[in-house]
Scaffold this motif. Structure first.
Motif, PDB file in Angstrom:
ATOM      1  N   ALA A 126     -12.753 -19.851   4.616  1.00 49.71           N
ATOM      2  CA  ALA A 126     -13.213 -18.572   5.150  1.00 49.71           C
ATOM      3  C   ALA A 126     -12.046 -17.651   5.496  1.00 49.71           C
ATOM      4  O   ALA A 126     -12.148 -16.433   5.359  1.00 49.71           O
ATOM      5  CB  ALA A 126     -14.071 -18.812   6.385  1.00 49.71           C
ATOM      6  N   MET A 127     -10.924 -18.242   5.943  1.00 41.46           N
ATOM      7  CA  MET A 127      -9.737 -17.436   6.264  1.00 41.46           C
ATOM      8  C   MET A 127      -9.237 -16.741   5.000  1.00 41.46           C
ATOM      9  O   MET A 127      -8.915 -15.560   4.989  1.00 41.46           O
ATOM     10  CB  MET A 127      -8.605 -18.328   6.781  1.00 41.46           C
ATOM     11  CG  MET A 127      -8.876 -18.973   8.096  1.00 41.46           C
ATOM     12  SD  MET A 127      -8.873 -17.774   9.402  1.00 41.46           S
ATOM     13  CE  MET A 127     -10.251 -18.341  10.327  1.00 41.46           C
ATOM     14  N   GLY A 146     -10.930 -10.669   0.661  1.00 40.81           N
ATOM     15  CA  GLY A 146     -11.992  -9.676   0.687  1.00 40.81           C
ATOM     16  C   GLY A 146     -11.512  -8.332   1.200  1.00 40.81           C
ATOM     17  O   GLY A 146     -12.170  -7.314   0.998  1.00 40.81           O
ATOM     18  N   LEU A 147     -10.373  -8.323   1.887  1.00 43.87           N
ATOM     19  CA  LEU A 147      -9.812  -7.056   2.353  1.00 43.87           C
ATOM     20  C   LEU A 147      -8.863  -6.471   1.321  1.00 43.87           C
ATOM     21  O   LEU A 147      -8.256  -5.432   1.553  1.00 43.87           O
ATOM     22  CB  LEU A 147      -9.050  -7.275   3.663  1.00 43.87           C
ATOM     23  CG  LEU A 147      -9.910  -7.536   4.891  1.00 43.87           C
ATOM     24  CD1 LEU A 147      -9.045  -7.938   6.048  1.00 43.87           C
ATOM     25  CD2 LEU A 147     -10.715  -6.297   5.236  1.00 43.87           C
ATOM     26  N   GLN A 168      -7.505 -25.198  17.297  1.00 38.03           N
ATOM     27  CA  GLN A 168      -7.647 -23.798  16.960  1.00 38.03           C
ATOM     28  C   GLN A 168      -8.973 -23.424  16.298  1.00 38.03           C
ATOM     29  O   GLN A 168      -9.453 -22.327  16.471  1.00 38.03           O
ATOM     30  CB  GLN A 168      -6.510 -23.392  16.043  1.00 38.03           C
ATOM     31  CG  GLN A 168      -6.040 -22.004  16.344  1.00 38.03           C
ATOM     32  CD  GLN A 168      -4.657 -21.778  15.815  1.00 38.03           C
ATOM     33  OE1 GLN A 168      -4.132 -22.556  15.030  1.00 38.03           O
ATOM     34  NE2 GLN A 168      -4.051 -20.705  16.217  1.00 38.03           N
ATOM     35  N   MET A 228     -15.769  -6.669   2.220  1.00 38.23           N
ATOM     36  CA  MET A 228     -16.765  -7.733   2.334  1.00 38.23           C
ATOM     37  C   MET A 228     -16.790  -8.319   3.743  1.00 38.23           C
ATOM     38  O   MET A 228     -15.756  -8.509   4.369  1.00 38.23           O
ATOM     39  CB  MET A 228     -16.450  -8.832   1.328  1.00 38.23           C
ATOM     40  CG  MET A 228     -17.539  -9.875   1.235  1.00 38.23           C
ATOM     41  SD  MET A 228     -17.587 -10.582  -0.416  1.00 38.23           S
ATOM     42  CE  MET A 228     -19.115 -11.487  -0.340  1.00 38.23           C
ATOM     43  N   PHE A 270     -18.500 -11.676   5.744  1.00 45.45           N
ATOM     44  CA  PHE A 270     -19.041 -12.965   5.326  1.00 45.45           C
ATOM     45  C   PHE A 270     -20.104 -13.486   6.266  1.00 45.45           C
ATOM     46  O   PHE A 270     -20.304 -12.974   7.369  1.00 45.45           O
ATOM     47  CB  PHE A 270     -17.903 -13.979   5.193  1.00 45.45           C
ATOM     48  CG  PHE A 270     -16.922 -13.595   4.124  1.00 45.45           C
ATOM     49  CD1 PHE A 270     -17.061 -14.076   2.837  1.00 45.45           C
ATOM     50  CD2 PHE A 270     -15.884 -12.724   4.403  1.00 45.45           C
ATOM     51  CE1 PHE A 270     -16.175 -13.711   1.851  1.00 45.45           C
ATOM     52  CE2 PHE A 270     -14.996 -12.345   3.417  1.00 45.45           C
ATOM     53  CZ  PHE A 270     -15.141 -12.833   2.137  1.00 45.45           C
ATOM     54  N   ASN A 273     -15.283 -14.772  10.399  1.00 47.12           N
ATOM     55  CA  ASN A 273     -14.031 -15.465  10.091  1.00 47.12           C
ATOM     56  C   ASN A 273     -12.816 -14.645  10.509  1.00 47.12           C
ATOM     57  O   ASN A 273     -11.995 -14.277   9.689  1.00 47.12           O
ATOM     58  CB  ASN A 273     -13.955 -15.799   8.597  1.00 47.12           C
ATOM     59  CG  ASN A 273     -14.062 -14.566   7.722  1.00 47.12           C
ATOM     60  OD1 ASN A 273     -14.396 -13.494   8.215  1.00 47.12           O
ATOM     61  ND2 ASN A 273     -13.763 -14.700   6.456  1.00 47.12           N
ATOM     62  N   PRO A 274     -12.705 -14.341  11.821  1.00 50.33           N
ATOM     63  CA  PRO A 274     -11.499 -13.628  12.244  1.00 50.33           C
ATOM     64  C   PRO A 274     -10.273 -14.499  11.993  1.00 50.33           C
ATOM     65  O   PRO A 274     -10.365 -15.720  12.042  1.00 50.33           O
ATOM     66  CB  PRO A 274     -11.726 -13.434  13.750  1.00 50.33           C
ATOM     67  CG  PRO A 274     -12.676 -14.507  14.138  1.00 50.33           C
ATOM     68  CD  PRO A 274     -13.545 -14.723  12.946  1.00 50.33           C
ATOM     69  N   PHE A 275      -9.156 -13.844  11.694  1.00 49.29           N
ATOM     70  CA  PHE A 275      -7.916 -14.596  11.533  1.00 49.29           C
ATOM     71  C   PHE A 275      -7.470 -15.105  12.900  1.00 49.29           C
ATOM     72  O   PHE A 275      -7.748 -14.461  13.915  1.00 49.29           O
ATOM     73  CB  PHE A 275      -6.813 -13.702  10.952  1.00 49.29           C
ATOM     74  CG  PHE A 275      -7.183 -13.067   9.653  1.00 49.29           C
ATOM     75  CD1 PHE A 275      -7.727 -13.827   8.620  1.00 49.29           C
ATOM     76  CD2 PHE A 275      -7.000 -11.710   9.440  1.00 49.29           C
ATOM     77  CE1 PHE A 275      -8.075 -13.238   7.417  1.00 49.29           C
ATOM     78  CE2 PHE A 275      -7.340 -11.118   8.242  1.00 49.29           C
ATOM     79  CZ  PHE A 275      -7.884 -11.880   7.228  1.00 49.29           C
ATOM     80  N   PRO A 276      -6.760 -16.218  12.938  1.00 49.97           N
ATOM     81  CA  PRO A 276      -6.258 -16.680  14.242  1.00 49.97           C
ATOM     82  C   PRO A 276      -5.098 -15.818  14.740  1.00 49.97           C
ATOM     83  O   PRO A 276      -4.001 -16.294  14.978  1.00 49.97           O
ATOM     84  CB  PRO A 276      -5.833 -18.129  13.974  1.00 49.97           C
ATOM     85  CG  PRO A 276      -5.690 -18.247  12.511  1.00 49.97           C
ATOM     86  CD  PRO A 276      -6.479 -17.162  11.877  1.00 49.97           C
ATOM     87  N   LYS A 277      -5.340 -14.522  14.826  1.00 45.91           N
ATOM     88  CA  LYS A 277      -4.351 -13.570  15.327  1.00 45.91           C
ATOM     89  C   LYS A 277      -5.012 -12.763  16.444  1.00 45.91           C
ATOM     90  O   LYS A 277      -6.192 -12.939  16.716  1.00 45.91           O
ATOM     91  CB  LYS A 277      -3.938 -12.600  14.218  1.00 45.91           C
ATOM     92  CG  LYS A 277      -3.345 -13.202  12.971  1.00 45.91           C
ATOM     93  CD  LYS A 277      -3.229 -12.096  11.924  1.00 45.91           C
ATOM     94  CE  LYS A 277      -2.703 -12.604  10.596  1.00 45.91           C
ATOM     95  NZ  LYS A 277      -1.285 -12.924  10.616  1.00 45.91           N
ATOM     96  N   ARG A 281     -12.767  -4.866  10.829  1.00 44.92           N
ATOM     97  CA  ARG A 281     -11.633  -5.199   9.973  1.00 44.92           C
ATOM     98  C   ARG A 281     -11.862  -4.661   8.553  1.00 44.92           C
ATOM     99  O   ARG A 281     -10.954  -4.157   7.912  1.00 44.92           O
ATOM    100  CB  ARG A 281     -11.500  -6.724   9.945  1.00 44.92           C
ATOM    101  CG  ARG A 281     -10.279  -7.248   9.309  1.00 44.92           C
ATOM    102  CD  ARG A 281     -10.216  -8.746   9.496  1.00 44.92           C
ATOM    103  NE  ARG A 281     -11.222  -9.435   8.695  1.00 44.92           N
ATOM    104  CZ  ARG A 281     -11.388 -10.751   8.697  1.00 44.92           C
ATOM    105  NH1 ARG A 281     -10.656 -11.512   9.472  1.00 44.92           N
ATOM    106  NH2 ARG A 281     -12.307 -11.302   7.940  1.00 44.92           N
ATOM    107  N   ALA A 282     -13.115  -4.778   8.095  1.00 45.18           N
ATOM    108  CA  ALA A 282     -13.438  -4.263   6.767  1.00 45.18           C
ATOM    109  C   ALA A 282     -13.373  -2.736   6.751  1.00 45.18           C
ATOM    110  O   ALA A 282     -12.856  -2.131   5.809  1.00 45.18           O
ATOM    111  CB  ALA A 282     -14.816  -4.752   6.339  1.00 45.18           C
TER     112      ALA A 282
END
Lengths: 487, 275
Positions: free
Chosen positions: A368-369, A375-376, A485, B112, B114, B118-122, B184-185
């Protein structure tokens, strides 16, 4: 011999118990398996375990304790003034042991009877000569007190073995009868077997842990002994390493530690970038076919014995580096053995460690990451650099630290590739040596284990152990933090 | 499904202004789209138009190919090795599967969101700034901050997170995470936003917020949404396409689809007889 046959017969009785127990369980339920709480096999196993386990356990403990007890009893027979100057009690005891073994051999060879052996008298017989006839060579004449002690030793051992045989057979039969009488349709043999299995697993785990504790304790005691003979400050802060078995050694750890860290640093500088990039290629870019082919191939590197890497360093890498950096060109390098040689080869050895662990960690980053980033409109390498690697970073750091502890503990490559000179130098083309290599050289040969020159090996080992333990704990801590995490 | 839910759907439709589809220009078009996963064909000759500033809902039972079709629209299927796409898909009349098309640029135009947030770990800020940074959309740091704030505002998340922009995005609740992903999109200023069951992992309250957001977003963006919830399709979309077994069964204005579908399969599906 007796003990061996007792062991075999206990096993036979236990095995018979399995089959008998099974049959009895079935017949106790009138032949209808549905009436039993546990299937017949469990009843059989229960009888087997009750027969074999307690008796064999007692046997094992007995066999461990008996020699010590006998040794103690016999030692007290030898008067303190019988120990000659320059010798020690342990040397006398070794003599006693040898004579006793010799008597055993003589009896087996038929050169004397059991009574003769126990009634031999050092005054009237030349024991050394009689034993020599049956092929037992003794260093010197057997003195009366040693012979007496040896005879006593044999007598005690024989009594011990006999009682052991009796006790374990009684235990085995007792266990058999007890388990046999328990068999009934409602008896929960299944649960008992479960408890035994649990006990077995606990025992296996404890052996591993206790061994570690034992190793650490022996390191600690010997280290303490060393520091009694040699000042700790000189050891930890000394800048020179000049051991001499004649006395007056300088045993500073710093040159060795410097060599260790320098070589490990070069090794990691080679292994981390290559291993990491290999892992990224394998997990992110390679097609399944390439991956299935290349990953095992890369892991073959991990299976090569380090002595082979050492040869590679000595015969290939060393001369190659010498031809590039030697006197003929820039003149930085005097001989093939150098920090650089050992570091490069060790780096190659560590590549599969880094790549294999990192590969697993990169794969553990959720798809998913990657989808989110792709996807961006991010490219593949942007995704890896900015999303996958940061997410995997703690795990990768853990992998690198594990590789570092491997590098610090490595010996063979250093012995063959880096030379043996303990020196503090910044030039990576100088020969240096590491802690591990010096441990080997301090303990090989005729070392007297009471001298600081030999005992220093334990202090060195302890230092290394503390360093790698610290690295491993750090690695585990980081890896664990990483796990949280995504939860 | 029963009578009660049907009434709900009708109520939802009553509130909706009648979609005047023909006034909306064409944005994306699929012609004879076939998709294969290895040997297995997942989509059969799908023809579907997506019009600008509308919400198009893709419905159908599990495994019917609606997500597959959605993922074709920004070529996310390229990341699956065994996937092969045939037919033609256009964005503003350009074939997106043409060799000359830069897939990275395409995905910047067709964003897109989902199924699972699914955010990034940031940090929250970095999550939003990620896209603009890689596409070079901000001239300065102030510019970037502006994009972050406006994106969060558009996604209706700004008020909730304005004091903790530097905390990790993974620390937000599920619904907030999904709106963060939408923000984010948006930050990349896409023309089309694809949403693959964006509310399936959310509770009803978070779902309501996201649906409200989708309704607002259609003013500026074209949206294609895959959903399993009939009510959701009825609530947020202007047009609905029904997929079944890899075939596009029927496509039309949402109110018509839910009240008077042409195809029996659509009728059966929306009334809950199968799927």
């Amino acid at each position: 011999m007796l003990v061996f046959w007792v062991f075999v017969s206990i096993l036979i009785v236990a095995a018979a118990g399995y089959f008998l127990g099974r049959t009895r369980a079935l017949s106790s339920a009138g032949g209808d398996i549905r009436q039993l709480h546990s299937v017949p096999g469990y009843h059989g196993t229960n009888v087997f375990l009750f027969t074999a386990v307690p008796s064999l356990l007692v046997m094992a403990i007995w066999l461990l304790v008996q020699p010590l007890a006998v040794q103690n009893a016999v030692t007290s027979m030898i008067p303190a003034d019988a120990v000659p100057a320059g010798s020690s009690m342990s040397i006398i005891m070794a003599d006693v042991q040898r004579v006793a073994d010799g008597l055993d051999t003589a009896i087996q060879a038929g050169a004397m009877t059991e009574e003769q052996a126990s009634s031999l008298d050092a005054a009237s017989t030349d024991v050394r000569e009689r034993l020599a006839k049956v092929g037992v060579a003794l260093a010197g004449d057997v003195r009366p007190e040693v012979l007496k002690a040896a005879q006593r030793y044999r007598a005690l051992t024989a009594t011990g073995s006999l009682s052991l045989a009796i006790v374990s057979v009684v235990l085995a039969l007792g266990g058999f009868v007890m388990a046999w009488r328990q068999i009934a349709p409602r008896f929960r043999a299944r649960n008992t077997v479960e408890a035994f299995v649990k006990g077995l697993l606990i025992a296996a785990a404890s052996i591993a842990i206790l061994t570690t504790v034992g190793i650490v304790l022996s390191l600690i005691f010997n280290t303490i002994e060393f520091f009694g003979l040699y000042p700790a400050t000189d050891f930890f802060f000394g800048l020179t390493w000049v051991p001499s078995f004649g006395g007056g050694s300088e045993l500073g750890i710093l040159p060795l530690l410097w060599g260790t860290l320098y070589i490990s640093f070069i090794a990691l500088a080679v292994a981390v970038p290559i291993g990491l990039m290999a892992a990224i290629y394998l997990s992110e870019y390679a097609s399944p076919m390439v991956r299935n082919f290349a990953k095992p191939l890369l892991e073959v590197l991990a299976g090569i014995p380090t002595i082979v890497y050492g040869l590679f360093a000595l015969l290939t890498v060393g001369p190659l580096l010498l031809s590039v950096f030697g006197d003929n060109t820039v003149g930085w390098m005097q001989a093939g053995t150098a920090v650089m040689t050992a570091g490069l080869v060790m780096g190659i050895m560590l590549i599969p460690f880094v790549s294999s662990l990192s590969d697993d960690i990169i794969n553990a980053v959720p798809q998913a990451m990657r989808d989110g980033s792709l996807g961006l409109g991010a490219t593949h390498s942007e995704t890896i650099k900015q999303v996958v690697l940061p997410a995997a970073l703690p795990g990768i750091v853990g992998a690198i630290l594990l590789a570092a502890s491997r590098a610090i503990g490595e010996t063979m490559i250093v012995v063959l590739g880096a030379g043996a000179a303990a020196r503090l130098s910044l030039n990576p083309f100088d020969a240096m040596t590491t802690v591990t290599a010096k441990i080997v050289s301090q303990l090989t040969g005729d070392a007297d284990f009471a001298s600081p020159e030999a005992l220093v090996a334990f202090a060195l080992g302890m230092t290394l152990f503390v360093i790698t333990l610290g690295l491993n704990i750090l690695a585990l801590y980081i890896v664990r933090k990483y796990r949280e995490q995504y939860e | 499904m029963n009578m009660r839910t049907e009434t709900q759907i009708e109520e939802a439709l009553k509130d909706k202004s009648m979609a005047q589809n023909e006034t909306h220009p064409l944005k994306m078009r699929g012609e004879k789209v076939c998709v294969y996963y290895g040997e297995k064909q997942a989509l059969y000759d799908v023809d579907l138009d997506v019009r600008e500033n509308q919400v198009m809902a893709l419905i159908g039972p599990s495994g019917c190919g609606k997500s597959t079709f959605l993922r074709c629209l920004n070529r996310m299927n390229d990341t699956i090795d065994i996937c092969r796409v045939a037919g033609k898909i256009t964005l503003d009349n350009e074939d997106i599967y043409d060799k000359a098309v830069d897939v990275v640029e395409l995905r910047a135009r067709v964003g897109m969101v989902f199924q699972k947030p699914n955010p990034f770990p940031k940090s929250i800020r970095e999550n939003i700034a990620y896209g603009p940074k890689i596409h070079g959309l901000a001239r300065s740091k102030a510019d970037l901050d502006e994009i972050v704030v406006t994106s969060l505002q558009k996604a209706g998340l700004f008020e909730e997170v304005k004091d903790r922009l530097d905390e990790p995005g993974t620390g937000l609740s599920g619904g907030q995470q999904q709106r963060l992903c939408i923000a984010r999109a948006i930050a990349v200023s896409p023309e089309v936003i694809l949403m693959d069951e964006p509310c399936s992992a959310l509770d009803p309250i978070a779902t309501a917020k996201v649906e409200e957001l989708i309704d607002e977003l259609k003013e500026n963006y074209t949206i294609v949404i895959v959903t399993h919830s009939m009510q959701q399709a009825a609530r947020v979309s202007q047009r609905t396409a029904m997929f079944h077994l890899g075939v596009l069964v029927e496509e039309g204005p949402t109110d018509k689809m839910f009240t008077n579908p042409d195809d029996k399969r659509t009728q059966d599906y929306i009334t809950g007889r199968f799927g």
